[in-house]
Write a protein that holds these residues in place. Structure first.
Motif, PDB file in Angstrom:
ATOM      1  N   SER A 227       0.845  -1.162  -0.219  1.00  0.00           N
ATOM      2  CA  SER A 227       0.084   0.092  -0.055  1.00  0.00           C
ATOM      3  C   SER A 227       1.053   1.303  -0.135  1.00  0.00           C
ATOM      4  CB  SER A 227      -0.943   0.102   1.262  1.00  0.00           C
ATOM      5  OG  SER A 227      -1.670  -1.213   1.367  1.00  0.00           O
ATOM      6  N   CYS A 228       0.395   2.513  -0.292  1.00  0.00           N
ATOM      7  CA  CYS A 228       0.773   3.702  -0.197  1.00  0.00           C
ATOM      8  C   CYS A 228       1.617   3.706   1.350  1.00  0.00           C
ATOM      9  CB  CYS A 228       0.065   4.866  -0.463  1.00  0.00           C
ATOM     10  SG  CYS A 228       0.759   6.318  -0.533  1.00  0.00           S
TER      11      CYS A 228
ATOM     12  N   CYS B 124      -0.609   7.086   2.939  1.00  0.00           N
ATOM     13  CA  CYS B 124      -1.870   7.234   3.312  1.00  0.00           C
ATOM     14  C   CYS B 124      -2.452   5.916   3.404  1.00  0.00           C
ATOM     15  CB  CYS B 124      -2.835   7.949   2.254  1.00  0.00           C
ATOM     16  SG  CYS B 124      -3.040   7.061   0.534  1.00  0.00           S
TER      17      CYS B 124
ATOM     18  N   TYR C  63      -3.432   3.703   0.940  1.00  0.00           N
ATOM     19  CA  TYR C  63      -4.160   3.319  -0.229  1.00  0.00           C
ATOM     20  C   TYR C  63      -3.749   2.054  -0.855  1.00  0.00           C
ATOM     21  CZ  TYR C  63      -6.661   3.833  -4.505  1.00  0.00           C
ATOM     22  OH  TYR C  63      -7.422   3.550  -5.806  1.00  0.00           O
TER      23      TYR C  63
ATOM     24  N   ARG D  99      -4.659   2.342  -9.773  1.00  0.00           N
ATOM     25  CA  ARG D  99      -4.173   2.735  -8.567  1.00  0.00           C
ATOM     26  C   ARG D  99      -3.279   4.030  -8.650  1.00  0.00           C
ATOM     27  NH1 ARG D  99      -7.579   0.528  -5.037  1.00  0.00           N
ATOM     28  NH2 ARG D  99      -8.121  -1.448  -5.318  1.00  0.00           N
TER      29      ARG D  99
ATOM     30  N   THR E 265      -1.979   7.879 -10.415  1.00  0.00           N
ATOM     31  CA  THR E 265      -2.131   8.945 -11.247  1.00  0.00           C
ATOM     32  C   THR E 265      -0.870   9.138 -11.917  1.00  0.00           C
ATOM     33  OG1 THR E 265      -3.412  10.190  -9.802  1.00  0.00           O
ATOM     34  CG2 THR E 265      -2.474  11.491 -11.319  1.00  0.00           C
TER      35      THR E 265
ATOM     36  N   CYS F 120       0.582   8.235  -6.248  1.00  0.00           N
ATOM     37  CA  CYS F 120      -0.676   7.413  -5.515  1.00  0.00           C
ATOM     38  C   CYS F 120      -2.078   8.492  -5.929  1.00  0.00           C
ATOM     39  CB  CYS F 120      -0.690   7.573  -3.958  1.00  0.00           C
ATOM     40  SG  CYS F 120      -2.045   7.096  -2.976  1.00  0.00           S
ATOM     41  N   ARG F 121      -3.092   7.420  -6.298  1.00  0.00           N
ATOM     42  CA  ARG F 121      -3.977   8.127  -6.743  1.00  0.00           C
ATOM     43  C   ARG F 121      -5.035   8.885  -5.606  1.00  0.00           C
ATOM     44  NH1 ARG F 121      -6.873   8.452 -11.032  1.00  0.00           N
ATOM     45  NH2 ARG F 121      -5.801   6.586 -12.192  1.00  0.00           N
ATOM     46  N   LYS F 122      -4.977   8.394  -4.352  1.00  0.00           N
ATOM     47  CA  LYS F 122      -5.468   8.958  -3.412  1.00  0.00           C
ATOM     48  C   LYS F 122      -4.770  10.221  -2.796  1.00  0.00           C
ATOM     49  CE  LYS F 122      -7.569   7.938   1.197  1.00  0.00           C
ATOM     50  NZ  LYS F 122      -7.603   6.841   2.314  1.00  0.00           N
ATOM     51  N   CYS F 123      -3.312  10.356  -2.434  1.00  0.00           N
ATOM     52  CA  CYS F 123      -2.917  11.346  -1.859  1.00  0.00           C
ATOM     53  C   CYS F 123      -1.998  12.192  -2.696  1.00  0.00           C
ATOM     54  CB  CYS F 123      -2.194  10.925  -0.546  1.00  0.00           C
ATOM     55  SG  CYS F 123      -0.772   9.998  -0.833  1.00  0.00           S
TER      56      CYS F 123
ATOM     57  N   SER G  15       0.439  -4.159   2.984  1.00  0.00           N
ATOM     58  CA  SER G  15      -1.134  -3.976   3.279  1.00  0.00           C
ATOM     59  C   SER G  15      -1.400  -4.920   4.327  1.00  0.00           C
ATOM     60  CB  SER G  15      -1.845  -4.463   1.980  1.00  0.00           C
ATOM     61  OG  SER G  15      -1.498  -3.597   0.880  1.00  0.00           O
TER      62      SER G  15
END
Length: 123
Positions: A10-11, A14, A16, A52, A54, A77-80, A120
């Motif tokens: 995972s990131c 964050c 993710y 997952r 950007t 990371c797509r989320k943060c 993860s």
């Protein structure tokens, strides 16, 4: 020698889930090249789940005389939005050359920063 358990990453910022699996790492260069990339802080993967991330294109094109076009894409990371690593491959379209047989970048390798990952929590 026992088979190591597969790890999903995972990131690191964050949490993710990036769907990066240890089974997809490039281990054919476990010798000196692998050790050097680990010392530089990167792990190479054969494939990743591009949904997952950007992607920010950073185009580098080699001269035509060398016979190929090379591109480098920054993966966030797509989320943060934290920088996770890079995708490398051949992309004639991005380099401004005829791309009738290509619909986009064809990635050969993904280098992911070790410090940008965490295992993860999923089993």
């Amino acid at each position: 020698m026992s088979q190591a358990e597969e790890v999903s990453y995972s990131c690191g910022a964050c949490g993710y889930p990036l769907n990066l699996l240890s089974a997809n790492r490039i281990t054919s260069t476990i010798g000196s090249k692998y050790r050097k990339s680990i010392k530089k802080g990167y792990i190479a993967f054969l494939s990743i789940d591009l949904s997952r991330f950007t992607q920010v294109d950073e185009i580098r094109c080699l001269p035509l005389s060398l016979g190929r076009n090379s591109s480098k894409t920054k993966l966030l990371c797509r989320k943060c939005g934290v920088h996770i690593g890079y995708g490398y491959g051949d992309s004639p379209a991005l380099c401004g050359f005829d791309s009738s047989n290509s619909t986009g970048a064809s990635y050969n390798k993904f280098n992911v920063k070790i410090r940008a990952l965490q295992p993860s929590q999923e089993s």
